[in-house]
Enzyme design. Structure first.
Site, PDB file in Angstrom:
ATOM      1  N   ASP A  44      39.864  26.545  81.990  1.00 42.52           N
ATOM      2  CA  ASP A  44      40.182  27.891  82.485  1.00 42.52           C
ATOM      3  C   ASP A  44      41.661  28.174  82.311  1.00 42.52           C
ATOM      4  OD1 ASP A  44      39.162  30.215  84.455  1.00 42.52           O
ATOM      5  OD2 ASP A  44      41.187  29.642  85.022  1.00 42.52           O
ATOM      6  N   TYR A  49      49.155  32.816  81.877  1.00 39.54           N
ATOM      7  CA  TYR A  49      49.644  31.452  82.135  1.00 39.54           C
ATOM      8  C   TYR A  49      50.585  30.987  81.009  1.00 39.54           C
ATOM      9  CZ  TYR A  49      45.629  31.220  85.389  1.00 39.54           C
ATOM     10  OH  TYR A  49      44.703  31.469  86.379  1.00 39.54           O
ATOM     11  N   LYS A  74      41.790  35.077  80.246  1.00 37.10           N
ATOM     12  CA  LYS A  74      41.775  36.299  81.070  1.00 37.10           C
ATOM     13  C   LYS A  74      42.734  37.360  80.532  1.00 37.10           C
ATOM     14  CE  LYS A  74      41.243  33.158  85.001  1.00 37.10           C
ATOM     15  NZ  LYS A  74      42.171  32.034  84.771  1.00 37.10           N
ATOM     16  N   HIS A 107      41.747  39.757  84.801  1.00 33.34           N
ATOM     17  CA  HIS A 107      42.471  38.864  85.711  1.00 33.34           C
ATOM     18  C   HIS A 107      42.690  39.471  87.094  1.00 33.34           C
ATOM     19  CE1 HIS A 107      45.537  35.326  85.498  1.00 33.34           C
ATOM     20  NE2 HIS A 107      45.051  35.436  86.707  1.00 33.34           N
TER      21      HIS A 107
HETATM   22  N1  LIG Z   1      41.939  34.290  88.633  1.00 38.14           N
HETATM   23  C1  LIG Z   1      42.987  34.078  89.380  1.00 38.14           C
HETATM   24  O1  LIG Z   1      43.630  35.014  89.902  1.00 38.14           O
HETATM   25  C2  LIG Z   1      43.438  32.669  89.642  1.00 38.14           C
HETATM   26  C3  LIG Z   1      44.413  32.401  90.623  1.00 38.14           C
HETATM   27  C4  LIG Z   1      44.795  31.071  90.839  1.00 38.14           C
HETATM   28  C5  LIG Z   1      44.192  30.060  90.104  1.00 38.14           C
HETATM   29  N2  LIG Z   1      43.262  30.339  89.150  1.00 38.14           N
HETATM   30  C6  LIG Z   1      42.592  29.255  88.369  1.00 38.14           C
HETATM   31  O2  LIG Z   1      42.089  28.289  89.281  1.00 38.14           O
HETATM   32  C7  LIG Z   1      42.632  26.998  88.957  1.00 38.14           C
HETATM   33  C8  LIG Z   1      42.772  26.138  90.195  1.00 38.14           C
HETATM   34  O3  LIG Z   1      43.601  26.753  91.158  1.00 38.14           O
HETATM   35  P1  LIG Z   1      45.117  26.301  91.421  1.00 38.14           P
HETATM   36  O4  LIG Z   1      45.626  25.578  90.242  1.00 38.14           O
HETATM   37  O5  LIG Z   1      45.855  27.512  91.839  1.00 38.14           O
HETATM   38  O6  LIG Z   1      45.055  25.351  92.682  1.00 38.14           O
HETATM   39  P2  LIG Z   1      44.117  24.121  93.180  1.00 38.14           P
HETATM   40  O7  LIG Z   1      43.284  23.610  92.059  1.00 38.14           O
HETATM   41  O8  LIG Z   1      43.486  24.559  94.448  1.00 38.14           O
HETATM   42  O9  LIG Z   1      45.217  23.042  93.593  1.00 38.14           O
HETATM   43  C9  LIG Z   1      46.063  22.432  92.646  1.00 38.14           C
HETATM   44  C10 LIG Z   1      47.029  21.514  93.407  1.00 38.14           C
HETATM   45  O10 LIG Z   1      46.329  20.393  93.953  1.00 38.14           O
HETATM   46  C11 LIG Z   1      46.918  19.179  93.479  1.00 38.14           C
HETATM   47  N3  LIG Z   1      45.807  18.224  93.289  1.00 38.14           N
HETATM   48  C12 LIG Z   1      44.824  18.302  92.379  1.00 38.14           C
HETATM   49  N4  LIG Z   1      43.924  17.323  92.543  1.00 38.14           N
HETATM   50  C13 LIG Z   1      44.340  16.581  93.588  1.00 38.14           C
HETATM   51  C14 LIG Z   1      43.840  15.436  94.243  1.00 38.14           C
HETATM   52  N5  LIG Z   1      42.702  14.866  93.872  1.00 38.14           N
HETATM   53  N6  LIG Z   1      44.556  14.919  95.298  1.00 38.14           N
HETATM   54  C15 LIG Z   1      45.720  15.509  95.704  1.00 38.14           C
HETATM   55  N7  LIG Z   1      46.254  16.606  95.107  1.00 38.14           N
HETATM   56  C16 LIG Z   1      45.558  17.146  94.066  1.00 38.14           C
HETATM   57  C17 LIG Z   1      47.630  19.558  92.202  1.00 38.14           C
HETATM   58  O11 LIG Z   1      48.742  18.710  91.999  1.00 38.14           O
HETATM   59  P3  LIG Z   1      49.030  17.943  90.585  1.00 38.14           P
HETATM   60  O12 LIG Z   1      48.808  18.926  89.461  1.00 38.14           O
HETATM   61  O13 LIG Z   1      50.464  17.546  90.742  1.00 38.14           O
HETATM   62  O14 LIG Z   1      48.084  16.785  90.549  1.00 38.14           O
HETATM   63  C18 LIG Z   1      48.107  20.983  92.516  1.00 38.14           C
HETATM   64  O15 LIG Z   1      49.299  20.954  93.276  1.00 38.14           O
HETATM   65  C19 LIG Z   1      43.963  27.361  88.277  1.00 38.14           C
HETATM   66  O16 LIG Z   1      44.543  26.278  87.605  1.00 38.14           O
HETATM   67  C20 LIG Z   1      43.554  28.519  87.424  1.00 38.14           C
HETATM   68  O17 LIG Z   1      42.884  28.071  86.262  1.00 38.14           O
HETATM   69  C21 LIG Z   1      42.876  31.630  88.922  1.00 38.14           C
END
Ligand SMILES: NC(=O)c1ccc[n+]([C@@H]2O[C@H](COP(=O)([O-])OP(=O)(O)OC[C@H]3O[C@@H](n4cnc5c(N)ncnc54)[C@H](OP(=O)(O)O)[C@@H]3O)[C@@H](O)[C@H]2O)c1
Length: 283
Positions: A44, A49, A74, A107
């Site tokens: 994704d 990004y 997106k 998005h």
């Molecule tokens: N459509 C939208 O508006 C929108 C908005 C936000 C996100 N997204 C999508 O959703 C995806 C996921 O959301 P997100 O990246 O915002 O946040 P998330 O996946 O909820 O959290 C990511 C955080 O958790 C840490 N982490 C990951 N696995 C872990 C584990 N097993 N133990 C401890 N810490 C862990 C990562 O650190 P490290 O990387 O340092 O391991 C990072 O700081 C995004 O990457 C993006 O593709 C879409």
């Protein structure tokens, strides 16, 4: 890996890999390569990004056939118009080095997203995109959108984690046959999610971490998850969730964590909307 069938028959993996806030191309390419070798097939990304090219480089070098991958990107706010989207789709395809996308999402519910979606419907019918959808549409806006467009959105990607569960939004999506996809399945690390005692206690029973329990809980609600990590051991850990099942009682315990609101984004915040409109990704 398990799959969910979208409203047009396309099969989407229930878990994927997110690359938000991985702007460094070397790190992004490595993370996607690690994710694919760990078994993730859904990636994704988003035009905003600024890492589609790095994702594309990892896809090109991997030894998994293209048809086994599920690539999502997106449309950014700046391109939210009919003509803007037509161009943006081609730019994303070129950046990724692909001749089709598996899923293309609006998005943000901002700008002329109806005009943009018309261009997406055309690209869908031409076979350039296998499924089209939206992100961040609240229930009322989502219903209005579904009642307006011709091709019902296959996916609505919204914030969904144990502290913001949005059961009402899931029910509305179900009514229209739209699959919910969770962004920030770990609440971006907020609320002490990785050490939360309800999640860790449940995890202990299965030899799993709080992170794994949080992902499993969403999957058992029929929600696609796309956790992000740039650490190989976490990338591996986050996909190791297919050998245990939470009981109804455990699902109910996690339901108790819901705060009923987001502290990550607020689409009713004037400054937030202005900020997103000001975020330009090209000339
Ligand atoms: N459509 C939208 O508006 C929108 C908005 C936000 C996100 N997204 C999508 O959703 C995806 C996921 O959301 P997100 O990246 O915002 O946040 P998330 O996946 O909820 O959290 C990511 C955080 O958790 C840490 N982490 C990951 N696995 C872990 C584990 N097993 N133990 C401890 N810490 C862990 C990562 O650190 P490290 O990387 O340092 O391991 C990072 O700081 C995004 O990457 C993006 O593709 C879409």
């Amino acid at each position: 890996m398990e799959f969910i069938t979208l409203n047009n028959g396309v099969k989407m993996p229930l878990e994927g890999f997110g690359v938000f806030r991985v702007p460094d191309p070397v790190q992004c390419e490595q993370a996607v390569a690690d994710a694919i070798s760990s078994g993730y097939r859904l990636i994704d990304t988003a035009a905003a990004y600024m890492n589609e090219a790095a994702v594309g480089a990892a896809i090109k070098k991997c030894d998994v056939p293209r048809e086994e991958l599920f690539i999502t990107t997106k449309l950014w706010v700046q391109d939210a118009s009919y003509e803007g989207a037509k161009k943006a789709i081609q730019v994303s395809l070129d950046n990724l080095g692909l001749d089709y996308l598996d899923l293309y999402l609006i998005h943000q519910p901002m700008g002329d997203y109806i005009g943009a979606y018309r261009a997406m419907e055309e690209a869908y019918k031409e076979g350039k995109i296998r499924a089209i959808g939206i992100c961040n549409f609240s229930p009322a806006r989502f219903v209005d959108f579904c009642e307006t467009v011709e091709v019902k959105p296959a996916v609505n990607q919204v914030e969904l984690h144990p502290f913001f569960q949005q059961e009402n939004a899931l029910a509305t999506m179900k009514e229209y046959g739209t699959v919910p996809e969770a962004w920030a399945p770990f609440a971006e690390g907020k609320y002490g999610i990785f050490t939360n005692s309800i999640l860790t206690d449940i995890g202990q029973k299965y030899g799993k971490s709080a992170a794994q329990v949080a992902l499993r809980w969403n999957i058992q609600r029929g929600v696609v998850v796309i956790p992000k990590s740039v650490h190989k051991e976490r990338i591996d850990q986050n996909i190791d969730i297919w050998d245990f099942t939470l009981t109804d009682d455990e699902m109910k315990q996690i339901a108790e964590l819901d705060m009923g609101h987001s502290e990550i984004v607020n689409h009713d915040d004037v400054m937030f909307i202005k900020m997103l409109h000001g975020l330009r990704i090209h000339e």
